[in-house]
Design a protein around this motif. Structure first.
Motif, PDB file in Angstrom:
ATOM      1  N   LYS A 186      -3.626  -0.024  -4.037  1.00  0.00           N
ATOM      2  CA  LYS A 186      -3.724   0.038  -2.569  1.00  0.00           C
ATOM      3  C   LYS A 186      -2.968  -1.108  -1.905  1.00  0.00           C
ATOM      4  O   LYS A 186      -2.435  -0.952  -0.799  1.00  0.00           O
ATOM      5  N   SER A 187      -2.912  -2.271  -2.563  1.00  0.00           N
ATOM      6  CA  SER A 187      -2.239  -3.424  -1.969  1.00  0.00           C
ATOM      7  C   SER A 187      -0.736  -3.178  -1.798  1.00  0.00           C
ATOM      8  O   SER A 187      -0.075  -3.856  -1.004  1.00  0.00           O
ATOM      9  N   GLY A 189       0.285  -0.202  -0.827  1.00  0.00           N
ATOM     10  CA  GLY A 189       0.351   0.939   0.074  1.00  0.00           C
ATOM     11  C   GLY A 189       0.511   2.264  -0.646  1.00  0.00           C
ATOM     12  O   GLY A 189       1.049   3.223  -0.092  1.00  0.00           O
ATOM     13  N   LYS A 254       8.095   2.730  -3.560  1.00  0.00           N
ATOM     14  CA  LYS A 254       7.912   1.482  -2.830  1.00  0.00           C
ATOM     15  C   LYS A 254       8.963   0.501  -3.324  1.00  0.00           C
ATOM     16  O   LYS A 254       9.007   0.162  -4.504  1.00  0.00           O
TER      17      LYS A 254
END
Length: 375
Positions: A186-187, A189, A254
């Motif tokens: 989650k960190s 995204g 990402k």
């Protein structure tokens, strides 16, 4: 050595994170056992250690040394002058600081520093991270008192009676981190329900890794159950971003120029794609991370390929040649990360090759050379 005399150690080398992180870990292990110890680093001016070492809380002195220009030998007159100047500076540093032991971790600065220390009768310790020894360390080994290695068979390069198998020290924060995988994903995204591939090209980035991703954007986009984290390296960041700007958005990719929190990145990853530097391999083994290794072809004696083969022949990693990566890497990563059984086998086999407490073990050898005991 008198009991009242403080322990003084010089640690020399650097150039890349693969040399600097072990050096700092060794220094930290020395300080943990002997908080009163004085430690001075000797690095190369303009190289990464001149920033990273002070950030870790240690003093560093820079030598003007650099490598030989193998493409244009006429340019080596200035290089030879820098080597001679570095030797004079190293001799003065050693004479003024009066270390009991000098530790070399590889990199330009370790050559003149350990050479001068040995000439002055000061015990030297070499830390050879790779499975194939470099030219400098093979020369320095003749006068070294102890040689700490991470692989079997290093008596091919060094006197067997000087070798101690210690493994490679790694960044302590990676071992001490207790990070929840879901929170780590989650960190960045990303979606914790998807399999995550982390692609890193070392502390400076890797063109091959970046181009492999750019050439397989459609493969990434058409596999929404897999997500990628790509560290481009700051040098390549702008070119990668420009290429991606011409594409439609890829939600499961990402892209970052640099990942400061590698502990979170490793925790998030189901599969790591990495160069085959010795420090990276040691970290992956200790963390039991399934990995695909893409050895850099731009290193002395092709030692990264030899490092990678030391794992791949034991089922602890998948080896992809740099020249084949652009075609094979991303499709192979997608196939591998979706194969739960293969991931488990790779991780377990990597863990069997891990060495724990390497920095402390090397520190113990330093103390023996200095003639003192661990507190």
């Amino acid at each position: 050595m008198k009991a009242a005399e403080p322990l003084r150690i010089i640690v020399s080398g650097g150039g890349t994170g693969g040399h600097i992180f072990p050096a700092i870990s060794i220094a930290n292990a020395i300080k943990a056992a002997h908080p009163e110890a004085e430690i001075k680093f000797v690095g190369a001016l303009g190289r990464m250690e001149m920033q990273r070492v002070p950030q870790a809380g240690y003093e560093i002195v820079g030598l003007p040394i650099c490598g030989l220009n193998r493409k244009n030998w006429l340019k080596n007159f200035s290089v030879i002058w820098k080597i001679l100047k570095s030797q004079r500076m190293a001799k003065r540093i050693i004479r003024d600081f009066k270390p009991q032991v000098v530790v070399g971790v590889g990199g330009y600065a370790s050559g003149p520093t350990l050479k001068e220390a040995a000439k002055m009768g000061i015990p030297t310790l070499l830390q050879e991270q790779n499975s194939y020894a470099g030219v400098t360390n093979k020369l320095l080994a003749k006068k070294a008192k102890r040689i700490c290695v991470a692989y079997d068979g290093m008596e091919r390069f060094f006197p067997a009676d000087k070798i101690v198998k210690t493994g490679n020290p790694v960044r302590q924060n990676l071992l001490e981190a207790n990070i929840d995988k879901t929170e780590a994903v989650k960190s960045f995204g990303l979606d914790p329900k998807k399999r995550t591939v982390l692609i890193i090209g070392g502390s400076l980035g890797a063109r091959t890794m970046n181009e492999s991703v750019l050439q397989h954007i459609e493969d990434i986009r058409s596999n929404p159950d897999v997500q990628f984290i790509l560290q481009t390296g700051k040098y390549y960041s702008e070119a990668v971003q420009e290429a991606l700007a011409k594409e439609d958005e890829v939600e499961n990719l990402k892209v970052m120029d640099f990942i400061a929190n590698m502990d979170q990145a490793y925790a998030a990853a189901d599969l790591v794609v990495s160069r085959a530097g010795a420090s990276s391999i040691s970290e992956l083994c200790l963390l039991q991370k399934p990995c695909i290794l893409v050895p850099s072809p731009n290193v002395a004696e092709d030692h990264q390929t030899k490092n990678a083969m030391a794992l791949s022949t034991k089922g602890a990693a998948i080896l992809v040649r740099d020249a084949e990566a652009q075609n094979q890497l991303v499709p192979l990563a997608i196939k591998t990360v979706l194969d739960t059984k293969q991931l488990q086998q790779l991780g377990e086999n990597a863990g069997k090759l891990a060495y724990h407490n390497s920095a402390q073990t090397i520190a113990e050898e330093v103390f023996k050379l200095a003639g003192i005991a661990t507190k």
